[in-house]
Design an enzyme around this catalytic site. Structure first.
Site, PDB file in Angstrom:
ATOM      1  N   ASP A  62      51.812 -87.515 -17.599  1.00 19.33           N
ATOM      2  CA  ASP A  62      52.844 -86.985 -16.705  1.00 19.33           C
ATOM      3  C   ASP A  62      53.433 -85.682 -17.249  1.00 19.33           C
ATOM      4  O   ASP A  62      53.567 -85.516 -18.458  1.00 19.33           O
ATOM      5  CB  ASP A  62      53.945 -88.057 -16.562  1.00 19.33           C
ATOM      6  CG  ASP A  62      54.786 -87.837 -15.321  1.00 19.33           C
ATOM      7  OD1 ASP A  62      54.508 -86.898 -14.546  1.00 19.33           O
ATOM      8  OD2 ASP A  62      55.739 -88.622 -15.136  1.00 19.33           O
ATOM      9  N   HIS A  77      47.753 -78.718 -13.936  1.00 25.08           N
ATOM     10  CA  HIS A  77      46.776 -79.810 -14.024  1.00 25.08           C
ATOM     11  C   HIS A  77      45.570 -79.374 -14.857  1.00 25.08           C
ATOM     12  O   HIS A  77      44.997 -80.172 -15.594  1.00 25.08           O
ATOM     13  CB  HIS A  77      46.327 -80.242 -12.624  1.00 25.08           C
ATOM     14  CG  HIS A  77      47.402 -80.943 -11.841  1.00 25.08           C
ATOM     15  ND1 HIS A  77      48.156 -81.960 -12.365  1.00 25.08           N
ATOM     16  CD2 HIS A  77      47.859 -80.763 -10.570  1.00 25.08           C
ATOM     17  CE1 HIS A  77      49.022 -82.395 -11.451  1.00 25.08           C
ATOM     18  NE2 HIS A  77      48.865 -81.668 -10.361  1.00 25.08           N
ATOM     19  N   LEU A 100      33.147 -96.209 -27.081  1.00 26.90           N
ATOM     20  CA  LEU A 100      34.451 -96.201 -26.405  1.00 26.90           C
ATOM     21  C   LEU A 100      34.310 -96.517 -24.920  1.00 26.90           C
ATOM     22  O   LEU A 100      33.458 -95.945 -24.240  1.00 26.90           O
ATOM     23  CB  LEU A 100      35.090 -94.806 -26.576  1.00 26.90           C
ATOM     24  CG  LEU A 100      36.366 -94.536 -25.773  1.00 26.90           C
ATOM     25  CD1 LEU A 100      37.528 -95.379 -26.290  1.00 26.90           C
ATOM     26  CD2 LEU A 100      36.724 -93.051 -25.813  1.00 26.90           C
TER      27      LEU A 100
HETATM   28  C1  FPP Z   1      51.150 -86.019 -13.345  1.00 21.00           C
HETATM   29  O1  FPP Z   1      51.811 -84.785 -13.487  1.00 21.00           O
HETATM   30  C2  FPP Z   1      49.710 -85.836 -13.413  1.00 21.00           C
HETATM   31  C3  FPP Z   1      48.844 -86.069 -12.390  1.00 21.00           C
HETATM   32  C4  FPP Z   1      49.298 -86.546 -11.065  1.00 21.00           C
HETATM   33  C5  FPP Z   1      47.418 -85.826 -12.525  1.00 21.00           C
HETATM   34  C6  FPP Z   1      46.826 -85.950 -13.898  1.00 21.00           C
HETATM   35  C7  FPP Z   1      45.508 -85.309 -13.911  1.00 21.00           C
HETATM   36  C8  FPP Z   1      44.972 -84.560 -14.929  1.00 21.00           C
HETATM   37  C9  FPP Z   1      45.627 -84.406 -16.234  1.00 21.00           C
HETATM   38  C10 FPP Z   1      43.681 -83.831 -14.773  1.00 21.00           C
HETATM   39  C11 FPP Z   1      42.642 -84.398 -13.852  1.00 21.00           C
HETATM   40  C12 FPP Z   1      41.932 -85.586 -14.360  1.00 21.00           C
HETATM   41  C13 FPP Z   1      40.640 -85.611 -14.751  1.00 21.00           C
HETATM   42  C14 FPP Z   1      39.975 -86.885 -15.088  1.00 21.00           C
HETATM   43  C15 FPP Z   1      39.860 -84.395 -14.900  1.00 21.00           C
HETATM   44  P1  FPP Z   1      52.813 -84.310 -12.364  1.00 21.00           P
HETATM   45  O2  FPP Z   1      52.137 -83.275 -11.552  1.00 21.00           O
HETATM   46  O3  FPP Z   1      53.331 -85.480 -11.609  1.00 21.00           O
HETATM   47  O4  FPP Z   1      53.939 -83.672 -13.240  1.00 21.00           O
HETATM   48  P2  FPP Z   1      55.471 -83.485 -12.845  1.00 21.00           P
HETATM   49  O5  FPP Z   1      56.068 -84.868 -12.813  1.00 21.00           O
HETATM   50  O6  FPP Z   1      56.011 -82.656 -13.966  1.00 21.00           O
HETATM   51  O7  FPP Z   1      55.502 -82.783 -11.526  1.00 21.00           O
END
Ligand code: FPP
Length: 249
Positions: A24, A41, A135
């Protein structure tokens, strides 16, 4: 040079078998740097690569990552498209190395609602690594914990209906056996970055006895050192699983 473990042999033996991570803070990281959320992201994907490598180096058995929840479809079309593209890019660039390292990939979630390209890529990654014994890398895509339990309940109900299972035979293990993570240990340690302290429908059944650690660091800033600190905190926690501490223990 061989990477050196920061712990004693005894401490290393207490490392979690299964780590789950809610990655997050990508959006807040992007905002802080005046960049687009998609860029956040993308930066988060860099963290992901490092954390997977480190988990493998440590010999941890399973790592589950929350990449895309069933609720994430409610984000803007642009952000959803960016996340879908990152999934493709991630597999294109990582699959050879992961396979070489004997990593077995499993997708948690309903792949049927995903765009065709993503669905095919994910199925191909699972197939290609199905025989690997290192893993267990679980990537949750279009995943929801309650939906997973509904799926398990339906599968078990079908077995009862066709007579291959009786009601009395249903145990906690029966339910575990009908989750995406069947055959894997329960989650020992759940990490959610960015200071948020919620489970957000992630691995509800598997997290029953997990230890939770909530570092304030935003996911794109989360380093291998931060990960080691979380693992170190886990190693030194007293886990009782509802029982009492052993005398003198
Ligand atoms: C939360 O941050 C994160 C996500 C909803 C997506 C997580 C995905 C990745 C790290 C990359 C993609 C995955 C792969 C497998 C390549 P947020 O956007 O909710 O953050 P915020 O709460 O600060 O807005």
């Amino acid at each position: 040079m061989k990477w050196k473990l920061p712990w004693t042999t005894e401490e290393t033996g207490k490392l979690p078998q299964h780590v789950a991570i809610i990655m997050d803070g990508n959006g807040r990281w992007a905002k802080k740097h005046k960049l687009s959320v998609s860029r956040g992201h993308r930066q988060g994907t860099e963290t992901l690569r490092e954390i997977i490598r480190h988990t493998d180096d440590l010999g941890i058995r399973a790592l589950s990552l929350y990449a895309f929840s069933t609720e994430n479809w409610n984000r803007s079309e642009e952000e959803v498209a960016a996340l879908m593209q990152l999934i493709l890019d991630f597999f294109a660039s990582e699959i050879d190395e992961l396979d070489e390292k004997n990593v077995r990939i499993l997708i948690l979630g309903d792949k049927s609602r995903l765009p065709e390209k993503q669905r095919e890529t994910l199925i191909e990654a699972e197939k290609r690594t199905a025989g690997n014994t290192g893993l267990r890398l679980n990537i949750a895509v279009n995943y929801g914990g309650r939906a997973e339990l509904v799926k398990a309940a339906r599968e078990i109900a079908a077995l009862v209906r066709d007579g291959s299972l009786s009601e009395d035979e249903i145990t906690e293990e029966t339910i575990s056996d009908h989750l995406y993570t069947r055959g894997q240990p329960d989650v020992d340690l759940l990490i959610r970055t960015s200071g948020e302290q919620r489970l957000s429908n992630f691995l509800l059944y598997q997290n029953a006895y997990a230890e939770f650690i909530f570092p304030d660091t935003l996911w794109p800033d989360f380093t291998v050192h931060d990960y080691d600190l979380a693992l170190d905190a886990f190693i030194h926690r007293e886990r009782r699983f509802g029982g009492r501490q052993e005398a003198g223990g």
